[in-house]
Every structure is written in C-alpha cells, then in structure tokens.
Scaffold this active site. Structure first.
Site, mmCIF file in Angstrom:
data_model
loop_
_atom_site.group_PDB
_atom_site.id
_atom_site.type_symbol
_atom_site.label_atom_id
_atom_site.label_comp_id
_atom_site.label_asym_id
_atom_site.label_seq_id
_atom_site.Cartn_x
_atom_site.Cartn_y
_atom_site.Cartn_z
ATOM 1 N N CYS A 107 0.828 -1.204 0.000
ATOM 2 C CA CYS A 107 0.000 0.000 0.000
ATOM 3 C C CYS A 107 0.863 1.255 0.000
ATOM 4 C CB CYS A 107 -0.877 0.043 1.262
ATOM 5 S SG CYS A 107 -1.961 -1.379 1.503
ATOM 6 N N CYS B 125 -2.649 -2.949 -3.489
ATOM 7 C CA CYS B 125 -3.917 -2.754 -2.790
ATOM 8 C C CYS B 125 -4.945 -2.179 -3.758
ATOM 9 C CB CYS B 125 -3.701 -1.799 -1.618
ATOM 10 S SG CYS B 125 -5.210 -1.332 -0.744
ATOM 11 N N CYS C 3 -6.206 1.640 -2.148
ATOM 12 C CA CYS C 3 -5.419 2.874 -2.211
ATOM 13 C C CYS C 3 -4.619 3.010 -3.499
ATOM 14 C CB CYS C 3 -4.480 2.977 -1.006
ATOM 15 S SG CYS C 3 -3.070 1.839 -1.038
ATOM 16 N N CYS D 221 -2.936 4.877 2.941
ATOM 17 C CA CYS D 221 -4.045 3.927 2.723
ATOM 18 C C CYS D 221 -5.047 3.994 3.877
ATOM 19 C CB CYS D 221 -3.493 2.507 2.601
ATOM 20 S SG CYS D 221 -4.785 1.268 2.264
#
Length: 457
Positions: A32, A63, A66, A36
């Site tokens: 991430c 991810c 994000c 995030c």
C-alpha cells in the site's frame, strides 16, 4: 527515515510520504501507500520498500483500495543528480522499454552490471523490475479507460508478449486483464476522444501561477490556454518516440478523499490523444515534468518558510511549482529566441505540420536535426544535441551538461542556468553571480520562483 518513523507515517495515514516509500503486510500479501485508509496493520506484520517494484518483486500485490501504483513519483529522483536518480528519470521516460537495459546503461555511462547492482542495492529492484512495474500501471490505465483490445494494450504498455502481459497483470493485481477492466466503472473513452488521465500530485499545488506562466509563454501553433483563471485548459502538441500527441490538462485540480489521513494531495484531469499508444508512458512522464507534479511541497515550503523574506510568499502560495519542459530544445528556444511570437516563427519555418490540426494547434516543435546548423547559439545548441555532444534528456549528468552548454558560442551563463532549471529539472539553481542564501538550498530554484511570481525577482 528509519522504520519506526515510517510506521508512524502509516499509522497517521500521512500522504506526504505517498511515493516516498511503500509498505506491505505479510498476513495479507498486499502492499500500500502510506495514506491507505485501511485498518493499520500490526508493526510486526509490516515490511517497507523504496519502490513499488521492490514490493512486487517480493511477492506482494497492489492494494485495490489505495492503488499504490498511482502515487506521484518520489521527489528524490528529480532532485538527485547521481546514477540512481538519473536512472529513475530515464526509466520513467520509457528508455528501458525502447532501448533495453543496455541502452539505459549506455546513457548513464556505466556497464549493465553496475547499473543493476546499484539500483538493486538502493531501491530493492533492478531496471527490468522497475520498468515492469511501470508497464503494469500503464496497462491498468489503458484497460480501465479505453476500449482498446487487450492484445493491443499488451504491446502499447511495453510488454514484449501477451503472455508476459497476462502474467504480470495477474501478479501485480491478482486479477486477469479482463477482470481488471471489468472492475472499473463503465465510463471508457469513446474511440477518437483520447485517453483520460489523472495526474497525481502530493500536497498543495499552486495551480494559478503554473497556468499563468503556461499562458504567458504559450507558443502559437504548439500550445494554447483556453478559459478563465481558475478554470483554464492548457493544450499542446507532443513529439514522441513512436508518433505524435496532443495533450490537454485542466487547471481546476481535485483533492484526494481524506480517508482519515493527512495531506491527501490531489490530481489534475488530463486527456491525451496519441497516434501510437506505445507513447503513453513517455507522454505522461513529460507532462509530469512540465507541470512539476513530483515535487515535495512540504520539504520545499518548510525550508523556505524559515527565511523571513520568503515566509510571507510561501504562506501566500503554498505548493508553488516550477514548470519544466517536455522538450529541452523547446526550453532553449524560449531562453534564446525571445517572446512566444518569435518562437512561433521558428516553429512555422522548421517544425513539422500536424496531419490534422487540433483547434489552433498546427505544428510540432522542431527536432534538433531540423535546427542544426541554423545561425546563432540556438543552431549551435541544436547541432550539439543532434550529434550527441550535448545531452539534456531526463538522465543527463547536469554538471557535465552545464559545462558543455558554457562552451557553445553566444550562450550566456544566464541562459545556461535557465536551461539547468527548466530543461534538466534541477531544483537548486541560482542565477550566476547571485547572492541566493545558502539557507535556501537545496531549493533555490523554488525560492527564486517565489520571488519572480511576487514581482521581486
């Protein structure tokens, strides 16, 4: 930053560090951006990486919440003048896709082994892995914003085969290309309307001064700015490695959803029309350099605000940027040929005409070969670019380029410093003989931009 400081940034969902580092969670297999909005993982389950490529190379996937592959680039790579910084700028410009690692190493003046070793040591990934991560991001953009067939997207994104494309998308996004496309909102660009983009930036962005400067310097036939302050659109032609393009960027920026974090940053809406979709990565990178989108406004503003003379200017214009260029020769023409009308005359005489005009846009800026041998310092500079004596590409050695520029007859030290700031993107340039305080370093280019915009420079 040490790892504890990075974890505190993750706990605070601090967008100042998006693109500066990435974190991955061992228990989920996901990596991430620091901001995030997901639940903060336990410290013992977190690993940190300098690049998305390093996280991907360790088996983590991006991810979906994000979208860490869409963060602004680290400002470190624009500021650094060493091999790693130069290499990252060249990779972002698509050099590895076009010329391979051998071409990248040749531009840097090192062996492929040296480049591989140094990038792996500093970034946790070599040039192939870094280029692969960039291809994956380009592929996602094309899958989710266009109706191009998947096979065409594979090669447009820089992959050498459909199989390599399929395998990479599955590894990075844990989905097939078709699933990546189906997961996006069904608002794809109609054929002929260009590729819609979000050009992300971190922190505040001084839209007004940037678009004021773009409007003031716009070269008729190559650039135009339409609309009223606060809602303008900048349009320009692009000469690219495989073809040509027309890009449009809207002034009115948008902010990222806060998501419980701090300093979310935002993006500028853009649209790019390309004659060859393989040019997308390069076109985006050159627009980012032109608009100074990878700058770190927090580091710049914090340093400059400590100076009593600059403090009120920084407070009045947080996130002020220094526009760069999409073409070093174009930056030289602005510095040497005079006002936009004089540059436009140069374009009409030497530039290539678009196959079909786009509004008032009719020409591409001339390439070095077209201006080589022309009278005056601009012709001498174009000749040096054409024969390879001088390099002003994103990976150029800035100090060596400056020394070469100073040998060109008729090129003044003031013009050379302008080129170092605008064409080479050096954030720490001061005019020759100036008394710019050492306290402004390493952001003297931004300090002088504040003074110019305020009418004090």
């Amino acid at each position: 930053m040490d790892q504890d400081s990075r974890y505190e940034a993750v706990r605070g969902r601090d967008g100042r560090f998006d693109g500066v580092f990435f974190f991955a969670v061992r228990t989920t297999g996901i990596y991430c951006r620091p901001s995030c909005p997901a639940v903060t993982p336990k410290r013992e389950n977190v690993r940190f990486f300098a690049t998305a490529a390093a996280a991907q190379g360790s088996g983590f996937r991006a991810c979906r919440r994000c979208r860490p592959d869409a963060v602004p680039g680290s400002a470190e790579w624009d500021a650094r003048a060493d091999v790693a910084g130069r290499a990252m700028r060249l990779i972002a410009d698509g050099v590895v896709d076009r010329e391979g690692v051998t071409g990248l190493a040749a531009r840097l003046g090192y062996s492929t082994r040296q480049v591989q070793r140094q990038l792996t040591a500093e970034l946790g990934a070599g040039p192939v892995a870094l280029a692969r991560a960039q291809r994956a991001h380009t592929a996602r953009v094309l899958l989710q914003t266009t109706s191009l067939p998947v096979t065409e997207i594979a090669f447009a994104a820089g992959f050498s085969s459909v199989r390599q494309f399929n395998d990479t998308v599955r590894e990075v996004y844990a989905r097939t290309p078709t699933q990546v496309r189906d997961a996006a909102p069904a608002r794809r660009a109609a054929p002929g309307t260009g590729i819609p983009l979000r050009l992300a930036h971190r922190g505040p962005y001084g839209y007004g001064p940037v678009f004021d400067q773009l409007a003031r310097e716009a070269v008729p036939g190559v650039e135009e700015v339409e609309g009223t302050p606060g809602d303008r659109v900048y349009r320009r032609t692009l000469r690219l490695p495989y073809g040509t393009g027309v890009a449009a960027v809207r002034e009115r920026g948008r902010r990222q959803p806060a998501g419980g974090g701090t300093h979310p940053g935002g993006w500028l809406d853009a649209r790019v029309h390309l004659t060859d979709p393989r040019d997308l990565t390069t076109a985006v990178h050159r627009l980012r350099r032109l608009l100074d989108l990878d700058a770190d406004p927090y580091a710049v503003d914090e340093r400059l605000a400590a100076d009593p003379r600059l403090a009120p200017l920084v407070a009045a214009r947080p996130g002020l940027r220094v526009p760069g260029t999409v073409d070093p020769l174009e930056a030289a023409a602005r510095a040497l040929a005079g006002p936009p009308e004089a540059v436009a005359d140069l374009v009409r005489r030497h530039g290539k005409t678009l196959d079909a005009p786009s509004g008032t846009l009719t020409h591409l800026f001339p390439d070095p070969a077209s201006l080589a041998g022309a009278p005056g310092p601009l012709g001498a500079l174009a000749t040096a670019l054409a024969d390879g004596t001088l390099r002003l590409d994103p990976g150029a050695d800035r100090a060596h380029a400056e020394r070469t520029l100073l040998t060109i007859p008729g090129l003044t030290p003031a013009a050379v410093t302008t080129l170092r700031a605008r064409a080479l993107g050096d954030p720490d340039v001061a005019p020759p003989g100036s008394a710019a305080p050492a306290a402004w370093r390493p952001w003297r280019t931004y300090a002088l931009q504040h003074l110019r915009v305020a009418g004090e420079g």
